[in-house]
Design an enzyme around this catalytic site. Structure first.
Site, mmCIF file in Angstrom:
data_model
loop_
_atom_site.group_PDB
_atom_site.id
_atom_site.type_symbol
_atom_site.label_atom_id
_atom_site.label_comp_id
_atom_site.label_asym_id
_atom_site.label_seq_id
_atom_site.Cartn_x
_atom_site.Cartn_y
_atom_site.Cartn_z
ATOM 1 N N HIS C 57 1.060 -0.899 0.141
ATOM 2 C CA HIS C 57 0.217 -0.184 0.104
ATOM 3 C C HIS C 57 0.896 1.405 0.561
ATOM 4 O O HIS C 57 0.452 2.214 0.224
ATOM 5 C CB HIS C 57 -1.184 0.244 1.253
ATOM 6 C CG HIS C 57 -1.755 -1.329 1.369
ATOM 7 N ND1 HIS C 57 -2.067 -2.230 0.430
ATOM 8 C CD2 HIS C 57 -1.846 -2.020 2.438
ATOM 9 C CE1 HIS C 57 -3.002 -2.926 0.924
ATOM 10 N NE2 HIS C 57 -2.436 -2.823 2.256
ATOM 11 N N HIS C 219 -7.125 -4.385 -0.837
ATOM 12 C CA HIS C 219 -6.150 -5.656 -1.238
ATOM 13 C C HIS C 219 -6.812 -6.498 -2.540
ATOM 14 O O HIS C 219 -6.798 -7.943 -2.462
ATOM 15 C CB HIS C 219 -6.540 -6.523 -0.205
ATOM 16 C CG HIS C 219 -5.933 -6.151 1.237
ATOM 17 N ND1 HIS C 219 -6.760 -5.675 2.009
ATOM 18 C CD2 HIS C 219 -4.346 -5.548 2.074
ATOM 19 C CE1 HIS C 219 -6.013 -4.830 3.149
ATOM 20 N NE2 HIS C 219 -5.082 -4.748 3.153
#
Ligand SMILES: Nc1ncnc2c1ncn2[C@@H]1O[C@H](COP(=O)(O)OP(=O)(O)O)[C@@H](O)[C@H]1O
Ligand SMILES: Nc1ncnc2c1ncn2[C@@H]1O[C@H](COP(=O)(O)OP(=O)(O)O)[C@@H](O)[C@H]1O
Ligand SMILES: [Mg+2]
Ligand SMILES: [Mg+2]
Ligand SMILES: [Mg+2]
Ligand SMILES: [Mg+2]
Lengths: 333, 212, 333, 212
Positions: C57, C219
């Site tokens: 991320h 995700h």
């Protein structure tokens, strides 16, 4: 092609409008003709810095407009250099009486259109100089090519020349600093995947499932060689080799190491590239004293990265460190 | 059709249509050895010209038409092709300034000046795999046709055929100017997009002249 | 799968090493256990801020370690929350005696591992509080789910809580500010393409050539609906609708508008999204007074974007404006 | 094999092999309704355990083995599965502390404590589509087998069969805990990866016990 766009014909104009709205504290935007200028331009007595080129390389150049860097950026259509009109308009908008420097990447279209704009500006009494950035060692520089391409090194030219202009250097001096950066900066890139130009709707080129393009240009132009995918470290070695050969860096040199993402590569991979590049330089006795890592000169959503090395000296280092306040690069204020 | 302002306008209208029809073809050629925008650039430029053609006063000369084409292409095409085609039409216009109608000599002067304009700006030589490789054969063929006593329409037709052959001839070459020059050997086997658009342009000129 | 990696097992460790080398002026890196800390930590008397979560991320969270923001970030394996050990080590490393706040995104794994680490830290005499960020309105918050996910709003929590800690607020006060941001921030995202986890080597999900996933998680978890591709403006409307419904923003409210890229989307598209989002808010009489646009909470190379809206008040605004000096967010110094 | 420390180590070694063999299967299950890392997480964790098993002193009890598994999984797996499996083994170890060998009663105590550990940490109920849906049927079947007078290996075999059935049974369900809960109706038709890895684990336990 899947993109967050409305009409492909309006991509640049809508993006520029959004950019202006998002960064109204730093820039103002003209939509006809299209250019992005510092909100406080023209600054009386300061050399104006104008760059530009095809869109699709963001944050280059609009993201670098602001205190300590560019006074204006002129975005063309995607991957197409702007026409002379907006370049001229931007040049006039930022001329504070001390002349204007055009920072041009070495592509035939960019060179020709900036040339025309410079002629027109001169005709209106504005003193204009130009520097041509050509840092891409992937391309052989010879009489028999259009010469080396300008790629990510442009960011460093804009930052350092911008700092020189901000401290009050003359047009001549700012031009000289820019030329010095250009003479000491080299880059080379790799593509893992192509990018898709909105109006074309198809990949700019094709690569097999396990192929990469070494020496890619920022418009998806092919590079030196198409090879099978290799581990990151081996790829970095392929990029750094020609860079280090080109400027004979010597033991003890101090450099800025810049790992640039092509737009679609995760940051985590850029740092893996950085790690290896720093390691190789250390092995050569070259000291990395400044760093930059991120997506600064992109090719839309292309996956890949480029490595740029700039040989520093005390002056270039202090100009690099000088405060900058743009949408994409900011420190010191 | 005589080579007067009506023809000049018809030529440019036809060119706009041709660029639009061949947009994808030119994009694909440019994708192979450039950056894939040539068709988009030419289409955008000629569409812009189209919008302005009607604003010309009725007494406009062929040179006025060409000047309008030049300034519009310069201000809307961008890239390499914009300044190059712009200069071609600008220099071509200057060469036939004042003529209400182009005879064979004027036509050759127009083509020569246009080609010289491209060379002046782009510094390409024959064989560099650029639009020059369509224009120079066209100029040569036009001169030969004029010397051979051919009429204006026949001269134009000879130029168009030569331009097409010239564009085709770029395929086996390595490029030495423009984006394709970065490619080295890999440019071999691909036609130069600018040479192709030049051939299309001259074909449109000849075909328009050939119609009543 | 084509990635700039060496052994997929070493992706995180090599990236963290590269990150540490690139930003040695701001952070120091521990490699066993893996965490990233402010180079000047622990700062005596200052509340320490620790966040973390699965890698992939970036720049979240390591890019936000530095003056005015996080004291440490703990990266887990790609898309996998870190284990308690490195969280505990980071917590100890940044405890300056005023206690430590854990900023946790609401995923079962993150919550459980941070919980364990907090228990262990407490056992070693460190006062630890936790806040759980759950800004994703794509997920229904009910007794019958794991609750809303934490997504890009986390960046705003970290910035604002970080500024509160920097000005010397107590652990209680910093926690309260963080909670206030969490209660006033909402996000929703869209994916155009999946991402590829290095160790998996395949897309995290599949999308048809003309399909997009509305309400995507960071995700690659599916969201609210899979629909046909639409123009950017229509997509933005779909994201903003649930956000504005959720916190009943009222005419005259001042907000921070944050358009976040998922990693693989060109910047030009993010600004097209921003343009429309700002337009919609203006239509609702909501004033955008602060902005953020860029790739700040990514999902590797996923193409897509999320929109985050934070309701501001004078205090939150001034904390947002306070100086920050991290690898990914910097102003005021 | 009796359920002593040798069995416990053999079970864990076999589990490491099984997780490695089923890595991709578990990744794929997790990709369908989660984030695609479950197989990677379990494989990483059990490989780490494998490296540490040999360090155990010869006099280590089954509880010592399970404690080692617990702490290693907690410190290497991450995600949701790490703390959950870690707590399972930690609580299971506590339930059989001091026993050199597990009889039927101890085995049921172990399984019950392990399941309770998962529920304690994860707060999932039966039917929430989590690993609990493999563990609870396993515990129930083990209890029933014990009550019916079954021997330790038979109990373990009953537990494994029930866990497998439990994992299978999660397929038509909506999830109410973990990542899959974000999916609503779209989780239907997919087996829960954690339930599947739990079934694999208990199958490995039973198979190891069944060998001489
Ligand atoms: N130096 C030059 N001289 C003549 N023609 C050139 C030169 N450079 C490029 N061209 C022509 O321009 C064409 C490319 O135009 P276009 O794709 O519109 O611009 P760009 O290369 O900037 O994308 C080439 O195919 C070639 O014919
Ligand atoms: N609250 C919970 N209680 C019990 N089991 C859970 C819970 N949340 C998740 N799980 C289990 O964990 C599994 C996912 O593990 P894993 O993929 O390794 O972690 P993550 O979801 O963090 O990526 C799920 O399939 C489910 O069986
Ligand atoms: Mg171009
Ligand atoms: Mg082109
Ligand atoms: Mg995970
Ligand atoms: Mg998972």
């Amino acid at each position: 092609m899947k993109k967050l766009v409305n009409d492909p014909k309006n991509v640049v104009i809508e993006a520029v409008a959004g950019f202006g709205a998002a960064h109204a504290d730093i820039v103002r935007v003209s939509t006809d003709p299209v250019y992005i200028a510092r909100s406080d331009a023209p600054i009386s007595g300061k050399v104006g810095l104008v760059s530009g080129g095809g869109s699709g390389h963001e944050p280059l150049h609009g993201g670098f407009v602001g205190f300590g860097m560019l006074d204006a950026a002129v975005p063309g259509a995607v991957f197409t250099s702007p026409t002379p009109d907006p370049i001229l308009a931007a040049t006039k908008a930022v001329d504070g009486g001390a002349g204007v420097l055009h920072i041009v990447k070495n592509y035939t279209g960019d060179v020709l259109n900036f040339e025309t704009a410079a002629d027109l500006a001169l005709a209106e009494g504005i003193e204009v100089r130009s520097v041509i950035v050509n840092d891409d060692v992937a391309v052989k520089d010879s009489l028999y090519t259009a010469g080396r391409r300008g790629v990510a090194g442009t960011v460093l030219v804009e930052k350092i020349a911008g700092a020189a202009a901000e401290r009050g250097d003359s047009l001549e001096a700012v031009t000289a600093v820019a030329e010095r950066v250009i003479s000491q900066v080299r880059s080379m890139g790799v593509a893992l995947t192509p990018c898709v130009v909105p109006h074309a709707g198809e990949g700019s080129f094709t690569l097999g499932e396990d192929e990469i393009e070494i020496g890619i240009g920022i418009h998806g132009e092919p590079g030196r060689a198409r090879i099978k995918l290799e581990p990151a470290d081996a790829i970095v070695d392929r990029l750094l080799g020609p860079i280090l050969e080109d400027i004979p860096f010597v033991r003890g040199d101090q450099v800025l190491l810049f790992v640039n993402g092509m737009g679609g590569t995760p940051q985590i991979e850029l740092y893996i590239v950085f790690r290896r590049a720093a390691e190789v330089l250390a092995e050569q006795g070259i000291t990395v004293v400044r760093t930059l890592v991120g997506n600064f000169t992109t090719s839309l959503e292309m996956q890949g990265a480029s490595v740029t090395v700039l040989k520093l000296d005390a002056e270039l280092t202090s100009l690099w460190d000088a405060p900058v306040q743009t949408a994409a690069l900011r420190w010191g204020r | 059709m005589n080579l007067n302002a009506t023809w000049a306008k018809a030529w440019i209208r036809s060119s706009a249509q041709v660029m639009s029809q061949h947009r994808v073809e030119l994009i694909n050629l440019d994708r192979d050895i450039g950056d894939g925008d040539h068709g988009e650039n030419m289409d955008r430029g000629f569409q812009a010209v189209l919008l302005k053609l009607d604003d010309l006063p009725p007494e406009a000369s062929p040179a006025d038409v060409f000047k309008l084409v030049a300034t519009t292409l310069i201000s809307t095409v961008g890239g390499a092709a914009g300044p190059l085609y712009g200069t071609a039409f600008l220099k071509g216009a200057a060469a036939v300034a004042g003529s209400a109608e182009l005879d064979g000599t004027a036509l050759v002067a127009f083509l020569t000046a246009a080609r010289d304009g491209v060379v002046l700006r782009g510094k390409a030589e024959s064989g560099d795999k650029t639009m020059v490789d369509a224009w120079t054969p066209a100029v040569d063929a036009a001169e030969a046709a004029l010397a051979g006593g051919a009429h204006d329409r026949a001269i134009l037709s000879a130029a168009a055929v030569a331009a097409e052959a010239g564009a085709l001839a770029t395929e086996p070459w390595i490029a030495r100017k423009g984006r394709a020059s970065y490619l080295g050997e890999r440019a071999i086997g691909h036609r130069d997009p600018g040479a192709q658009s030049s051939a299309l342009l001259l074909r449109a000129a000849a075909d328009t002249a050939a119609t009543a």
